[in-house]
Design an enzyme around this catalytic site. Structure first.
Site, PDB file in Angstrom:
ATOM      1  N   SER A 112       0.835  -1.197   0.000  1.00 17.08           N
ATOM      2  CA  SER A 112       0.000   0.000   0.000  1.00 17.08           C
ATOM      3  C   SER A 112       0.876   1.256   0.000  1.00 17.08           C
ATOM      4  O   SER A 112       1.715   1.424  -0.879  1.00 17.08           O
ATOM      5  CB  SER A 112      -0.960  -0.049   1.195  1.00 17.08           C
ATOM      6  OG  SER A 112      -1.935   0.954   1.112  1.00 17.08           O
ATOM      7  N   ASP A 163      -9.900  -3.706  -5.468  1.00 14.37           N
ATOM      8  CA  ASP A 163      -9.139  -2.660  -4.782  1.00 14.37           C
ATOM      9  C   ASP A 163      -9.206  -1.379  -5.604  1.00 14.37           C
ATOM     10  O   ASP A 163      -9.024  -1.415  -6.829  1.00 14.37           O
ATOM     11  CB  ASP A 163      -7.685  -3.129  -4.634  1.00 14.37           C
ATOM     12  CG  ASP A 163      -6.781  -2.175  -3.874  1.00 14.37           C
ATOM     13  OD1 ASP A 163      -7.262  -1.127  -3.413  1.00 14.37           O
ATOM     14  OD2 ASP A 163      -5.584  -2.480  -3.753  1.00 14.37           O
ATOM     15  N   HIS A 187      -8.011  -4.889  -0.756  1.00 13.98           N
ATOM     16  CA  HIS A 187      -6.807  -4.176  -0.358  1.00 13.98           C
ATOM     17  C   HIS A 187      -6.414  -4.595   1.061  1.00 13.98           C
ATOM     18  O   HIS A 187      -7.248  -4.697   1.951  1.00 13.98           O
ATOM     19  CB  HIS A 187      -7.060  -2.665  -0.400  1.00 13.98           C
ATOM     20  CG  HIS A 187      -5.839  -1.861  -0.122  1.00 13.98           C
ATOM     21  ND1 HIS A 187      -4.918  -1.549  -1.091  1.00 13.98           N
ATOM     22  CD2 HIS A 187      -5.365  -1.318   1.029  1.00 13.98           C
ATOM     23  CE1 HIS A 187      -3.940  -0.841  -0.570  1.00 13.98           C
ATOM     24  NE2 HIS A 187      -4.181  -0.691   0.727  1.00 13.98           N
TER      25      HIS A 187
END
Length: 317
Positions: free
Chosen positions: A164, A259, A289
């Site tokens: 991320s 995501d 995610h």
């Protein structure tokens, strides 16, 4: 939004985490973030610390980085000197997360690849906006390249990874080091569902804007915290999809299908290939995610770690 496409184990894990979150006040996207950080990180802390592989050594080390003492979590799966190392940068939108929230992930990679894993506890935003976290991560990699043997690490065998916002920082760190330390030869980049651009209008942002854990509203908030100056959100070290990617080391790119960041991850794969960078990429169907937090609960998270471990072992030799 319908959960029909969700992997069943992903659905069950998400429900479990939502139940744990009920023990904490709601997370509010407003400043200051101290209370929100407790609520955001708290439900997963016990999960991150429990289970998973045991290490020959797990220790907290401190480095003098950019005028402060920066905490680094070191995991070594075996004793002895000269271990290759994955410098793993935790995710959390640049505003949440720590080496504690990602402890299980780091240990899982160490065991799967037989390498040491070093996690920098970089400064969070908005208290430390762009580029402080980036500069700190780059300084940690430089330290390993120059002083790694002091901790039993091989300075010639370094991979940088992250998930991320940590994937963003991992790629940006490699880009920064390419310019500042051209003799520092990285062995690879492990990029898990990274933030690679500041646009929030891609097809996946539209499709998964709500109802899939990471929302478009959250990402817009994270970008305002990390890069409060709008011009910085276009900087290639903040939004590396806009960078010249030539000369980067081989990359492994793991993408969550459901995501908001999926489209920019697919775009990054294409940009890397066009720049002549060797890329291995996989999209994990039905995952959300942050699915790596579900190691031990979701089979596709375990699969991702196994595949990354094999890739890391090849890259680190």
């Amino acid at each position: 939004m319908s959960q029909d496409r969700w992997d069943p184990e992903m659905r069950a894990f998400t429900a479990m985490m939502e139940e744990r979150a009920r023990a904490f006040p709601p997370v509010r996207l407003e400043l200051p973030l101290d209370a929100a950080r407790v609520s955001n990180d708290g439900p997963g802390l016990a999960l991150a610390a429990a289970g998973g592989p045991r290490m020959a050594e797990s220790s907290d080390r401190w480095l003098p980085i950019r005028g402060r003492r920066l905490l680094c979590r070191l995991h070594r799966p075996t004793t002895g000197a000269g271990l290759p190392v994955l410098v793993y940068i935790h995710g959390g939108g640049w505003v949440w997360g720590s080496v504690d929230t990602h402890d299980h992930i780091m240990r899982a990679y160490a065991a799967a690849a037989g390498c040491a894993v070093l996690g920098p506890d970089y400064a969070l935003s908005p208290e430390a906006p762009f580029p402080q976290a980036l500069e700190e991560c780059a300084a940690v990699v430089r330290w390993v390249a120059r002083h790694g043997p002091e901790w039993g690490l091989d300075p010639a065998r370094i991979v940088i990874g992250g998930d991320s916002a940590g994937g963003n920082l991992a790629l940006a760190t490699a880009l920064l080091l390419r310019e500042t330390d051209p003799c520092l030869a990285l062995r690879g980049l492990l990029l898990n569902y990274g933030v690679f651009d500041s646009r929030t209008d891609t097809p996946s942002y539209v499709k998964f804007a709500t109802g899939h854990t990471l929302t478009r509203e959250k990402m817009a908030f994270y970008w305002r915290c990390y890069a409060p100056r709008e011009a910085d959100r276009l900087h290639p070290l903040a939004a590396p999809l806009r960078a010249d990617l030539a000369g980067l080391p081989p990359c492994l790119l793991h993408v969550a299908e459901l995501d908001v960041l999926a489209a920019e991850n697919h775009a990054m794969e294409k940009r890397l290939r066009a720049a002549g960078v060797a890329v291995e990429a996989r999209t994990f169907p039905g995952t959300l995610h942050g699915f790596l937090r579900a190691i031990g609960h979701v089979g596709k998270a375990d699969q991702a770690v196994r595949e990354a471990g094999e890739w890391l072992a090849r890259r680190l030799g």
